[in-house]
Design an enzyme around this catalytic site. Structure first.
Site, PDB file in Angstrom:
ATOM      1  N   ARG A  59       0.837  -1.211   0.000  1.00 41.65           N
ATOM      2  CA  ARG A  59       0.000   0.000   0.000  1.00 41.65           C
ATOM      3  C   ARG A  59       0.871   1.261   0.000  1.00 41.65           C
ATOM      4  NH1 ARG A  59      -2.584  -0.123   4.818  1.00 41.65           N
ATOM      5  NH2 ARG A  59      -1.680   1.802   5.576  1.00 41.65           N
ATOM      6  N   TYR A 112     -16.596  14.067 -15.537  1.00 43.44           N
ATOM      7  CA  TYR A 112     -17.108  12.711 -15.359  1.00 43.44           C
ATOM      8  C   TYR A 112     -18.033  12.757 -14.125  1.00 43.44           C
ATOM      9  CZ  TYR A 112     -17.153   7.809 -14.062  1.00 43.44           C
ATOM     10  OH  TYR A 112     -17.557   6.556 -13.717  1.00 43.44           O
ATOM     11  N   ASP A 184      -7.859  16.699 -15.017  1.00 44.82           N
ATOM     12  CA  ASP A 184      -8.119  15.314 -15.413  1.00 44.82           C
ATOM     13  C   ASP A 184      -7.759  15.214 -16.901  1.00 44.82           C
ATOM     14  OD1 ASP A 184      -9.227  12.922 -16.329  1.00 44.82           O
ATOM     15  OD2 ASP A 184     -10.809  12.934 -14.832  1.00 44.82           O
ATOM     16  N   LYS A 209      -8.772   3.819 -19.047  1.00 48.49           N
ATOM     17  CA  LYS A 209      -9.088   4.238 -20.411  1.00 48.49           C
ATOM     18  C   LYS A 209      -7.873   4.070 -21.335  1.00 48.49           C
ATOM     19  CE  LYS A 209     -13.086   5.422 -18.692  1.00 48.49           C
ATOM     20  NZ  LYS A 209     -13.198   4.924 -17.338  1.00 48.49           N
TER      21      LYS A 209
HETATM   22  C1  LIG Z   1     -12.627  11.599 -17.451  1.00 49.23           C
HETATM   23  C2  LIG Z   1     -12.761  10.515 -16.422  1.00 49.23           C
HETATM   24  N1  LIG Z   1     -12.184  10.684 -15.219  1.00 49.23           N
HETATM   25  C3  LIG Z   1     -12.284   9.740 -14.256  1.00 49.23           C
HETATM   26  C4  LIG Z   1     -13.005   8.580 -14.462  1.00 49.23           C
HETATM   27  C5  LIG Z   1     -13.104   7.556 -13.355  1.00 49.23           C
HETATM   28  O1  LIG Z   1     -12.244   6.505 -13.630  1.00 49.23           O
HETATM   29  P1  LIG Z   1     -12.435   4.993 -13.101  1.00 49.23           P
HETATM   30  O2  LIG Z   1     -13.653   4.456 -13.757  1.00 49.23           O
HETATM   31  O3  LIG Z   1     -11.170   4.344 -13.520  1.00 49.23           O
HETATM   32  O4  LIG Z   1     -12.608   5.087 -11.631  1.00 49.23           O
HETATM   33  C6  LIG Z   1     -13.605   8.367 -15.700  1.00 49.23           C
HETATM   34  C7  LIG Z   1     -14.379   7.118 -15.933  1.00 49.23           C
HETATM   35  O5  LIG Z   1     -15.088   6.991 -16.907  1.00 49.23           O
HETATM   36  C8  LIG Z   1     -13.489   9.357 -16.709  1.00 49.23           C
HETATM   37  O6  LIG Z   1     -14.054   9.215 -17.917  1.00 49.23           O
END
Ligand SMILES: Cc1ncc(COP(=O)(O)O)c(C=O)c1O
Length: 406
Positions: A59, A112, A184, A209
């Site tokens: 961890r 998101y 992000d 992704k």
């Molecule tokens: C732009 C974006 N940020 C964060 C996330 C969250 O990621 P995770 O599904 O790996 O937790 C997503 C998920 O679709 C996303 O599209």
């Protein structure tokens, strides 16, 4: 002489792959262990105190995970990185580490869904306030900042509206007002956009992704620009507990090596699909940063090295027609997520962004008719044929309905 920066694909293949001293393994070994033995009590104490090098407990750090973190740090041009069990774990760890009772954050309204919901629903219980605004117009950011604002959190391109936010302009606002700028970068990836080079403090990713790219792992990462942030976030992640498993880290690292190859192919497919959608009579509107009519073309040119592989559109006949389209496609898969080698189609209002309040969704431009297409690496002709056939079906039905006497 300073080492020249090598090509992106070279770095992606070789970064974070130190020579294996034991057997010369070319691929990073998977250290599938929860804990690491100490040679003495003093050594263990030294590792905990930070005065002795070496690992303690997965961890808190693991060599397979560190290899992936080194690779992403290099590609993003950051200081250090911390891999996490999901994109949400990365985002929540940043909020958990930096936000506190009485502080206020400004964020992109069409992030998101859960990235926003976690602040509005959960962090609000601990006295954190927030304003989510359309950050594609930076004057909205300035207007939303309060004396107690400490963080600016943006996502660009935004999921799922594919609007862009000017990172450089946000950097200036953040510097001016003493805010932590968090970006992000999931949709663009470091191949197409490097926010830290533009002045951002912290980058987060859903590595689920494009970075992993094969729809088989859920993972995330935080990239910092300074040592101080790295130390704070490393402690934050250790206490939050959202660390990545070594085997997951190894899979993501393997996927990362082909990021350039995959994303260039997907992007070229996305460009062709955006043209098809643009010209098709069944389509009402389409938004793709690579299209000449994207309202922020200037910003695409300034900030990105390519438009990416995700687009959104709406069809005539609204949600009902959209549902028919999503259920008619054969090659594109009706599923959430994006950034894998396979093309996925989804309906954000009822799926990825369903946790947002309806009014907040509409205000952020996530209308009921919006369809998100995350383009993969299939042969362009096959993808075009699939989407064209589904759209033709809608046009035929539209004409039939229009021609039916009421
Ligand atoms: C732009 C974006 N940020 C964060 C996330 C969250 O990621 P995770 O599904 O790996 O937790 C997503 C998920 O679709 C996303 O599209």
């Amino acid at each position: 002489m300073a080492k020249e920066r090598r090509g992106f694909d070279t770095e992606a293949v070789h970064a974070g792959t130190p020579p294996d001293p034991l057997f010369g393994a070319v691929s990073v070994p998977i250290y599938q262990t929860s804990t690491f033995a100490f040679e003495s009590v003093d050594q263990g104490a030294g590792r905990f105190a930070g005065t002795e090098p070496g690992y303690i407990y997965t961890r808190m750090g693991n060599p397979t995970v560190a290899a992936l973190e080194d690779a992403v740090t290099l590609l993003e041009g950051g200081h250090g990185a911390l891999a996490t069990s999901s994109g949400m774990a990365a985002i929540v760890t940043v909020f958990f580490t930096y936000l506190q009772a009485g502080s206020h954050m400004v964020g992109t309204d069409s992030v998101y869904g859960p990235s926003r919901v976690v602040v509005e629903k959960y962090f609000s219980r601990f006295g954190v306030e927030s304003s989510f605004v359309d950050t594609s117009d930076v004057s909205n950011i300035r207007a939303a900042i309060r004396p107690e604002t400490t963080m600016l959190y943006i996502e660009t391109p935004e999921n799922p509206t594919i609007r862009l936010t000017d990172i450089k302009a946000c950097t200036e606002i953040a510097e001016d007002r003493g805010l932590l700028l968090v970006v992000d970068n999931t949709f663009a990836t470091p191949l197409l956009q490097r926010p830290i080079e533009l002045g951002a403090d912290i980058v987060v990713h859903s590595m689920t992704k494009f970075l992993n790219g094969h729809a088989d792992v859920v993972a995330g990462i935080i990239v910092t620009s300074t040592d101080d942030q790295f130390r704070k976030l490393r402690a934050g992640l250790n206490h939050h507990g959202g660390c990545i498993d070594p085997h997951q880290a190894w899979l993501v690292h393997r996927g990362l090596k082909t990021l350039g190859l995959r994303l260039r192919q997907a992007q070229s497919n996305a460009m062709a699909l955006s043209e098809l959608l643009h010209d098709h009579p069944a389509v009402e509107w389409v938004r793709y940063p690579g299209a000449p009519d994207h309202p922020q073309r200037d910003l695409v040119e300034r900030q990105m090295d390519g438009p990416g592989a995700v687009l959104c559109f709406g069809v005539h006949g609204g949600l009902a027609a959209g549902k028919r389209l999503m259920e008619t496609v054969q090659l594109a898969t009706l599923a959430v997520s994006l950034g894998g080698v396979e093309t996925l189609i989804e309906h954000p209002a009822s799926m990825t962004h369903a946790s947002m309040a309806h009014e907040a969704r509409e205000a952020a431009g996530i209308t009921d008719g919006l369809i998100r297409l995350a383009v993969g690496c299939e042969a362009e002709a096959d993808l075009l044929a699939d989407i064209a056939a589904a759209l033709d079906g809608l046009s035929d039905q539209h004409l039939e309905t229009a021609g039916t006497p009421s």
